[in-house]
Design an enzyme around this catalytic site. Structure first.
Site, PDB file in Angstrom:
ATOM      1  N   GLU A   1      14.288  13.737  -9.671  1.00  0.00           N
ATOM      2  CA  GLU A   1      15.753  13.604  -9.560  1.00  0.00           C
ATOM      3  C   GLU A   1      16.138  12.157  -9.232  1.00  0.00           C
ATOM      4  O   GLU A   1      17.078  11.606  -9.819  1.00  0.00           O
ATOM      5  CB  GLU A   1      16.236  14.547  -8.458  1.00  0.00           C
TER       6      GLU A   1
ATOM      7  N   GLY B   1      23.213  27.457   4.103  1.00  0.00           N
ATOM      8  CA  GLY B   1      22.892  28.755   4.683  1.00  0.00           C
ATOM      9  C   GLY B   1      23.957  29.790   4.410  1.00  0.00           C
ATOM     10  O   GLY B   1      23.665  30.931   4.008  1.00  0.00           O
TER      11      GLY B   1
ATOM     12  N   GLY C   1      21.009  29.912  10.522  1.00  0.00           N
ATOM     13  CA  GLY C   1      21.496  28.572  10.175  1.00  0.00           C
ATOM     14  C   GLY C   1      22.643  28.637   9.189  1.00  0.00           C
ATOM     15  O   GLY C   1      22.427  28.716   7.984  1.00  0.00           O
TER      16      GLY C   1
ATOM     17  N   SER D   1      16.833  24.360  -4.764  1.00  0.00           N
ATOM     18  CA  SER D   1      17.575  23.284  -5.406  1.00  0.00           C
ATOM     19  C   SER D   1      18.823  23.812  -6.084  1.00  0.00           C
ATOM     20  O   SER D   1      18.831  24.906  -6.632  1.00  0.00           O
ATOM     21  CB  SER D   1      16.717  22.561  -6.449  1.00  0.00           C
TER      22      SER D   1
ATOM     23  N   HIS E   1      10.143  17.568  -7.513  1.00  0.00           N
ATOM     24  CA  HIS E   1      11.428  17.786  -8.192  1.00  0.00           C
ATOM     25  C   HIS E   1      12.432  16.733  -7.726  1.00  0.00           C
ATOM     26  O   HIS E   1      13.138  16.112  -8.530  1.00  0.00           O
ATOM     27  CB  HIS E   1      11.931  19.196  -7.879  1.00  0.00           C
ATOM     28  N   ASN E   2      12.502  16.495  -6.420  1.00  0.00           N
ATOM     29  CA  ASN E   2      13.455  15.519  -5.899  1.00  0.00           C
ATOM     30  C   ASN E   2      13.082  14.100  -6.303  1.00  0.00           C
ATOM     31  O   ASN E   2      13.958  13.269  -6.551  1.00  0.00           O
ATOM     32  CB  ASN E   2      13.540  15.633  -4.369  1.00  0.00           C
TER      33      ASN E   2
ATOM     34  N   VAL F   1      26.490  24.802   5.348  1.00  0.00           N
ATOM     35  CA  VAL F   1      27.008  25.174   4.023  1.00  0.00           C
ATOM     36  C   VAL F   1      25.949  25.871   3.163  1.00  0.00           C
ATOM     37  O   VAL F   1      26.204  26.918   2.566  1.00  0.00           O
ATOM     38  CB  VAL F   1      27.569  23.940   3.286  1.00  0.00           C
TER      39      VAL F   1
ATOM     40  N   LYS G   1      17.560  22.042   9.849  1.00  0.00           N
ATOM     41  CA  LYS G   1      17.084  20.716   9.487  1.00  0.00           C
ATOM     42  C   LYS G   1      15.563  20.663   9.508  1.00  0.00           C
ATOM     43  O   LYS G   1      14.923  21.208  10.413  1.00  0.00           O
ATOM     44  CB  LYS G   1      17.669  19.681  10.453  1.00  0.00           C
TER      45      LYS G   1
ATOM     46  N   LYS H   1       9.033  21.183  -4.760  1.00  0.00           N
ATOM     47  CA  LYS H   1      10.425  20.761  -4.508  1.00  0.00           C
ATOM     48  C   LYS H   1      10.492  19.269  -4.223  1.00  0.00           C
ATOM     49  O   LYS H   1      11.412  18.572  -4.669  1.00  0.00           O
ATOM     50  CB  LYS H   1      11.002  21.554  -3.325  1.00  0.00           C
TER      51      LYS H   1
END
Length: 468
Positions: free
Chosen positions: A189, A14, A9, A128, A185-186, A12, A75, A182
């Site tokens: 955010e 990856g 993948g 992240s 975490h988001n 960007v 994705k 994660k």
């Protein structure tokens, strides 16, 4: 000679992770479903570096040393399963797949079980830091079996962001714990970004600060122990940028309709399922939803009146009060996120180390901030801490600043400026500090109309009243 790491993948994130792994001494094989993407990468950013370009999955798998370590950056959702199903027949016992996307933690739980049952390993790893973090050092949150983590530890400790007390990666826990952490975490955010947006709204629309004054305020806040952070830093930068077409500050010509990819909504949904109150994060998700109905809001603005006007007191003093309100609200937002992680750790047997979780967020990730040192310290001092609001430093901070916080909210209400996340944070604090809330009436109502029963304050047991 076989390559030591594989990546599938080449979008960007990856590409940047592949370059990061190679730069740290691990030869990388890459594969992308669209071969022209692979070829372009090899001809540009990968030129002269230790990469192998595979045009078929069979060739890709054969190019890797065993046990194979393959990171997939596609994705979230069905594309991850599709790639895994293509890979599995080509792999051998002991080989590993690492999912570095923003997958839903329940999907990761399922994939760990499916892979482990066939003698393969699977790691769900939160990543992240965006493009820049992926290239130069992200915060990494890998979950799965500990033995699988030990296989990739030499690589992830090198490619992660490096801070004063080590690399921004640790073994998170079993199953889908890496993607759960994660996700939260988001959610934090989302809360951080909404609180900053509300501070900006107050500074601009109640105090009338222009873009240069806004830049100065946020740049100054970024020098403080409390608010020094990546998000405050980039906010200060944003206010300096002028639009080449109009000459106006670029932020002022950006449409006020925010997008979201789902992790904030997942955080809210999980909190509801686990019975954890996260009102600031919920308010942040709701604010993005409200922002998206732009045309409705334009129509409503023409027929719904409310107060307008500017703050008529001391501007510098009120700027400082907004700063205090932002910090107090931020403490509450993080307290909610950490409380959710603590409950998930218990219910899902993740055995999370909350202090270490805060530590790995100190570098590389979007919510990186000096303030995380204080959170780590709080959990180091008391690993059983029920809520960050009870940690001595945070408790004292809010007690010292709550008058300013309350004044900011009352001023916002008088002037008609919505501050949903500031308000949710204060409501959270006021609810948490009360030894008695009005839900005794709620319980009475439930018993009245549905015989749902209630407990009493003066004796044990379950009771039902004859309300008629």
């Amino acid at each position: 000679m076989a390559q030591s790491f594989g990546l599938i993948g080449l979008a960007v994130m990856g590409e940047n992770l592949a370059l990061n792994v190679e730069r740290n001494g691990f030869p990388v094989s890459v594969y992308n479903r669209t071969t022209s993407v692979t070829d372009k990468f090899m001809q540009t950013r990968a030129q002269g570096k230790n990469f192998y370009a595979a045009h078929t999955l069979e060739d890709f798998v054969q190019s890797l040393e065993r046990p194979r370590r393959i990171l997939i950056m596609v994705k979230a959702g069905s594309p991850v399963d599709a790639v895994m199903n293509q890979l599995k027949p080509l792999l051998e016992e002991g080989d590993m797949i690492i999912d570095g996307g923003n997958s839903l933690y329940t999907d990761t739980e399922r994939r760990v079980q499916e892979m482990e049952s066939t003698g393969l390993s699977f790691i769900g790893m939160g990543v992240s830091g965006g493009e820049e973090g992926a290239l130069n050092g992200p915060s990494l949150m890998p979950g799965g079996t500990e033995s699988a983590y030990r296989e990739i530890e030499p690589i992830v400790t090198k490619i992660a962001a490096q801070v004063d007390d080590g690399p921004c990666v640790t073994y998170i826990g079993s199953g889908g714990s890496g993607h759960y952490v994660k996700m939260v975490h988001n959610g934090i955010e989302y809360g951080d970004m909404q609180l900053i947006a509300e501070a900006y709204d107050l500074l601009r629309n109640t105090l009338g600060l222009d873009h240069l004054q806004l830049h100065e305020v946020f740049a100054e806040w970024n020098t403080t122990d409390e608010l020094n952070s990546f998000l405050i830093e980039i906010t200060a930068d944003i206010f300096k940028k002028l639009d080449p077409d109009t000459g106006l500050p670029l932020v002022e010509v950006i449409m006020d309709a925010a997008g979201q990819k789902g992790t904030g909504r997942w955080t809210v949904s999980s909190a509801l399922e686990l019975g954890v109150s996260i009102p600031t994060i919920t308010a942040a998700v709701n604010a993005r939803i409200m922002s998206s109905i732009k045309q409705e809001r334009i129509a409503a603005s023409k027929v719904l009146d409310g107060p307008t006007g500017k703050y008529d007191g001391n501007v510098k003093e009120f700027v400082n009060k907004i700063r205090d309100a932002l910090y107090c609200s931020k403490i509450c937002s993080y307290a909610q996120g950490m409380a959710l992680l603590g409950k998930a750790s218990q219910d899902f047997n993740y055995n999370l180390n909350l202090g270490e979780t805060a530590r790995i967020w100190k570098g590389g990730c979007i919510i990186r901030a000096g303030f995380l040192n204080k959170i780590k310290h709080a959990y180091d001092e008391n690993p059983q801490l029920a809520n960050l609001l009870l940690a001595p430093e945070f408790k004292q901070t809010i007690l010292d600043r709550q008058d300013a916080w309350r004044e900011v909210l009352s001023t916002a209400a008088k002037l008609g400026v919505p501050v949903p996340a500031f308000s949710a944070s204060l409501d959270y604090f006021d609810s948490y500090r009360r030894d008695r809330l009005p839900q005794n009436l709620t319980q009475a109502q439930r018993d009245y109309f549905g015989a749902h029963t209630f407990e009493r304050t003066d004796k044990p047991g379950t009771f039902h009243a004859d309300w008629f």
